[in-house]
Design an enzyme around this catalytic site. Structure first.
Site, short mmCIF file in Angstrom:
data_model
loop_
_atom_site.label_atom_id
_atom_site.label_comp_id
_atom_site.label_asym_id
_atom_site.label_seq_id
_atom_site.Cartn_x
_atom_site.Cartn_y
_atom_site.Cartn_z
N TRP A 43 0.82 -1.20 0.00
CA TRP A 43 0.00 0.00 0.00
C TRP A 43 0.86 1.26 0.00
O TRP A 43 0.35 2.36 -0.07
CB TRP A 43 -0.88 0.06 1.24
CG TRP A 43 -1.85 -1.03 1.43
CD1 TRP A 43 -1.95 -2.21 0.73
CD2 TRP A 43 -2.88 -1.07 2.42
NE1 TRP A 43 -2.98 -2.96 1.23
CE2 TRP A 43 -3.57 -2.30 2.27
CE3 TRP A 43 -3.28 -0.21 3.43
CZ2 TRP A 43 -4.63 -2.65 3.09
CZ3 TRP A 43 -4.34 -0.56 4.24
CH2 TRP A 43 -5.01 -1.77 4.06
FE1 SF4 Z 1 3.87 -1.84 2.26
FE2 SF4 Z 1 5.12 -1.65 4.62
FE3 SF4 Z 1 2.69 -0.58 4.34
FE4 SF4 Z 1 3.04 -3.23 4.40
S1 SF4 Z 1 3.41 -1.79 6.09
S2 SF4 Z 1 1.75 -2.11 2.98
S3 SF4 Z 1 4.99 -3.49 3.29
S4 SF4 Z 1 4.58 0.06 3.26
#
Ligand code: SF4
Ligand code: SF4
Length: 153
Positions: A43
């Site tokens: 995301w």
């Molecule tokens: Fe991407 Fe990190 Fe967010 Fe998970 S926590 S969606 S790996 S940015």
């Protein structure tokens, strides 16, 4: 752009695994280090980047603030309650900025398990958890049926 982990910095604590809303940060069972199992599903919320105590997770920034080849590093300082970002461009220039990450003391926000279980009536309600009180209104606004467009009633 998605995140990636510097294996030599990661100690396998699993904080990124716990916080990832997309459930794509996993611990490699052989090396006991985290890795992004499905970068296409990232995301780009950067929650894992900010949560990692080892500064082991890096990412490519959005084109609007780091348009031409760069690296983005993050420094998480709990005692100051800040997250600092460092963008390093290919020509060697650096941009550093600090984002305030909360307005309440660190650790003062209650987790879901600290609240009482919702009642069965609350489970059937369209209101989200803690609405409407956290919105500081007595009730959510509703639309009178007379204001619906013809045909939508
Ligand atoms: Fe991407 Fe990190 Fe967010 Fe998970 S926590 S969606 S790996 S940015
Ligand atoms: Fe490794 Fe950081 Fe994830 Fe902990 S939070 S497992 S140190 S990448």
């Amino acid at each position: 752009m998605p995140t990636f982990v510097y294996m030599t910095n990661c100690d396998g604590c699993g904080y990124c695994v716990d916080i990832c809303p997309s459930d794509i940060m996993h611990i490699d069972t052989t090396y006991r280090r985290a890795f992004n199992v499905e970068p296409n599903m990232c995301w780009e919320c950067y929650s894992c980047v900010k949560a990692c105590p080892q500064q082991a997770i890096d990412c490519r920034g959005y084109a609007d603030f780091a348009p031409l080849g760069h690296s983005v590093r993050v420094l998480r300082e709990e005692e100051k309650a800040t997250v600092s970002w460092r963008i390093k461009f290919r020509d060697g220039r650096e941009k550093n900025f600090v984002s305030p990450i909360r307005t309440t003391p660190w650790g003062s926000i209650k987790g879901p398990s600290d609240y009482a279980q919702p009642t069965s009536a609350a489970m059937r309600s369209q209101e989200l958890a803690h609405e409407p009180e956290t919105l500081k209104v007595e009730a959510l606004p509703t639309l009178a049926r007379s204001r619906f467009k013809k045909g939508l009633v």
